[in-house]
Design a protein around this motif. Structure first.
Motif, PDB file in Angstrom:
ATOM      1  N   MET A 249       0.841  -1.162   0.000  1.00  0.00           N
ATOM      2  CA  MET A 249       0.000   0.000   0.000  1.00  0.00           C
ATOM      3  C   MET A 249       0.897   1.239   0.000  1.00  0.00           C
ATOM      4  N   ASN A 250       0.569   2.184  -0.868  1.00  0.00           N
ATOM      5  CA  ASN A 250       1.358   3.404  -0.892  1.00  0.00           C
ATOM      6  C   ASN A 250       0.649   4.520  -0.120  1.00  0.00           C
ATOM      7  N   VAL A 251       1.333   5.639   0.038  1.00  0.00           N
ATOM      8  CA  VAL A 251       0.810   6.741   0.839  1.00  0.00           C
ATOM      9  C   VAL A 251      -0.499   7.286   0.275  1.00  0.00           C
ATOM     10  N   GLU A 252      -0.590   7.394  -1.042  1.00  0.00           N
ATOM     11  CA  GLU A 252      -1.811   7.929  -1.646  1.00  0.00           C
ATOM     12  C   GLU A 252      -3.020   7.038  -1.357  1.00  0.00           C
ATOM     13  N   GLU A 253      -2.832   5.736  -1.493  1.00  0.00           N
ATOM     14  CA  GLU A 253      -3.922   4.794  -1.197  1.00  0.00           C
ATOM     15  C   GLU A 253      -4.327   4.881   0.274  1.00  0.00           C
ATOM     16  N   TYR A 254      -3.344   4.885   1.142  1.00  0.00           N
ATOM     17  CA  TYR A 254      -3.616   4.962   2.570  1.00  0.00           C
ATOM     18  C   TYR A 254      -4.349   6.260   2.925  1.00  0.00           C
ATOM     19  N   THR A 255      -3.888   7.359   2.365  1.00  0.00           N
ATOM     20  CA  THR A 255      -4.521   8.651   2.622  1.00  0.00           C
ATOM     21  C   THR A 255      -5.985   8.636   2.202  1.00  0.00           C
ATOM     22  N   GLU A 256      -6.266   8.095   1.027  1.00  0.00           N
ATOM     23  CA  GLU A 256      -7.651   8.044   0.547  1.00  0.00           C
ATOM     24  C   GLU A 256      -8.525   7.177   1.453  1.00  0.00           C
ATOM     25  N   ILE A 257      -7.989   6.077   1.931  1.00  0.00           N
ATOM     26  CA  ILE A 257      -8.749   5.220   2.852  1.00  0.00           C
ATOM     27  C   ILE A 257      -9.026   5.968   4.154  1.00  0.00           C
ATOM     28  N   CYS A 258      -8.029   6.680   4.659  1.00  0.00           N
ATOM     29  CA  CYS A 258      -8.216   7.453   5.893  1.00  0.00           C
ATOM     30  C   CYS A 258      -9.253   8.553   5.691  1.00  0.00           C
ATOM     31  N   LEU A 259      -9.239   9.209   4.538  1.00  0.00           N
ATOM     32  CA  LEU A 259     -10.243  10.231   4.241  1.00  0.00           C
ATOM     33  C   LEU A 259     -11.639   9.615   4.205  1.00  0.00           C
ATOM     34  N   ARG A 260     -11.750   8.452   3.589  1.00  0.00           N
ATOM     35  CA  ARG A 260     -13.042   7.755   3.520  1.00  0.00           C
ATOM     36  C   ARG A 260     -13.522   7.359   4.919  1.00  0.00           C
ATOM     37  N   PHE A 261     -12.593   6.861   5.748  1.00  0.00           N
ATOM     38  CA  PHE A 261     -12.927   6.501   7.115  1.00  0.00           C
ATOM     39  C   PHE A 261     -13.452   7.727   7.877  1.00  0.00           C
ATOM     40  N   ALA A 262     -12.765   8.846   7.769  1.00  0.00           N
ATOM     41  CA  ALA A 262     -13.189  10.065   8.465  1.00  0.00           C
ATOM     42  C   ALA A 262     -14.574  10.498   7.999  1.00  0.00           C
ATOM     43  N   GLU A 263     -14.813  10.416   6.714  1.00  0.00           N
ATOM     44  CA  GLU A 263     -16.126  10.787   6.167  1.00  0.00           C
ATOM     45  C   GLU A 263     -17.206   9.815   6.640  1.00  0.00           C
ATOM     46  N   ASP A 264     -16.905   8.537   6.574  1.00  0.00           N
ATOM     47  CA  ASP A 264     -17.887   7.511   6.960  1.00  0.00           C
ATOM     48  C   ASP A 264     -18.260   7.577   8.442  1.00  0.00           C
ATOM     49  N   THR A 265     -17.349   8.061   9.273  1.00  0.00           N
ATOM     50  CA  THR A 265     -17.586   8.060  10.716  1.00  0.00           C
ATOM     51  C   THR A 265     -17.832   9.455  11.287  1.00  0.00           C
ATOM     52  N   LYS A 266     -17.978  10.449  10.426  1.00  0.00           N
ATOM     53  CA  LYS A 266     -18.073  11.826  10.914  1.00  0.00           C
ATOM     54  C   LYS A 266     -19.281  12.076  11.809  1.00  0.00           C
ATOM     55  N   ASN A 267     -20.328  11.301  11.677  1.00  0.00           N
ATOM     56  CA  ASN A 267     -21.513  11.487  12.509  1.00  0.00           C
ATOM     57  C   ASN A 267     -21.554  10.542  13.711  1.00  0.00           C
ATOM     58  N   ASP A 268     -20.498   9.752  13.872  1.00  0.00           N
ATOM     59  CA  ASP A 268     -20.417   8.845  15.016  1.00  0.00           C
ATOM     60  C   ASP A 268     -19.928   9.641  16.230  1.00  0.00           C
ATOM     61  N   GLY A 269     -20.579   9.493  17.343  1.00  0.00           N
ATOM     62  CA  GLY A 269     -20.176  10.215  18.539  1.00  0.00           C
ATOM     63  C   GLY A 269     -18.811   9.790  19.045  1.00  0.00           C
ATOM     64  N   GLU A 270     -18.561   8.506  19.033  1.00  0.00           N
ATOM     65  CA  GLU A 270     -17.278   7.959  19.458  1.00  0.00           C
ATOM     66  C   GLU A 270     -17.111   6.580  18.839  1.00  0.00           C
ATOM     67  N   LEU A 271     -15.907   6.063  18.914  1.00  0.00           N
ATOM     68  CA  LEU A 271     -15.622   4.734  18.378  1.00  0.00           C
ATOM     69  C   LEU A 271     -15.499   3.738  19.519  1.00  0.00           C
ATOM     70  N   ASP A 272     -15.865   2.508  19.256  1.00  0.00           N
ATOM     71  CA  ASP A 272     -15.752   1.424  20.228  1.00  0.00           C
ATOM     72  C   ASP A 272     -14.271   1.165  20.521  1.00  0.00           C
ATOM     73  N   ASP A 273     -13.870   1.349  21.768  1.00  0.00           N
ATOM     74  CA  ASP A 273     -12.465   1.140  22.154  1.00  0.00           C
ATOM     75  C   ASP A 273     -12.013  -0.301  22.026  1.00  0.00           C
ATOM     76  N   GLY A 274     -12.941  -1.230  21.976  1.00  0.00           N
ATOM     77  CA  GLY A 274     -12.590  -2.641  21.889  1.00  0.00           C
ATOM     78  C   GLY A 274     -12.427  -3.145  20.461  1.00  0.00           C
ATOM     79  N   ARG A 275     -12.450  -2.244  19.495  1.00  0.00           N
ATOM     80  CA  ARG A 275     -12.364  -2.648  18.090  1.00  0.00           C
ATOM     81  C   ARG A 275     -11.144  -2.022  17.425  1.00  0.00           C
ATOM     82  N   PHE A 276     -10.679  -2.687  16.379  1.00  0.00           N
ATOM     83  CA  PHE A 276      -9.636  -2.143  15.526  1.00  0.00           C
ATOM     84  C   PHE A 276     -10.317  -1.536  14.308  1.00  0.00           C
TER      85      PHE A 276
END
Length: 81
Positions: free
Chosen positions: A1-28
């Motif tokens: 995985m290169n930096v560009e791919e990783y960055t895009e996945i992280c951006l997608r994660f942030a967008e997908d979870t933006k309305n979540d109040g918090e994340l489950d501490d017991g999950r990866f």
């Protein structure tokens, strides 16, 4: 995985979870097949994306190269140990 791919996945994660109040501490929250997933044990060895939670695009673009590099360094140390 290169930096560009990783960055895009992280951006997608942030967008997908933006309305979540918090994340489950017991999950990866990790990369998986070109996207991200939540896992109880990260048995497939994905790269962490939890750090991107609640961050804006500029922060993610700035931090993603460092976070990916830290992951590779951690993996390298665990293989050597």
């Amino acid at each position: 995985m290169n930096v560009e791919e990783y960055t895009e996945i992280c951006l997608r994660f942030a967008e997908d979870t933006k309305n979540d109040g918090e994340l489950d501490d017991g999950r990866f929250f990790v990369t998986y097949h070109g996207g991200w997933t939540s896992s109880c044990d990260n048995s497939h060895g994905g790269v962490g994306v939890r750090w991107a939670f609640g961050k804006n695009e500029n922060e993610i673009r700035r931090l993603a190269p460092q976070k990916l590099s830290e992951w590779y360094q951690m993996m390298e140390k665990s293989i050597i140990s």
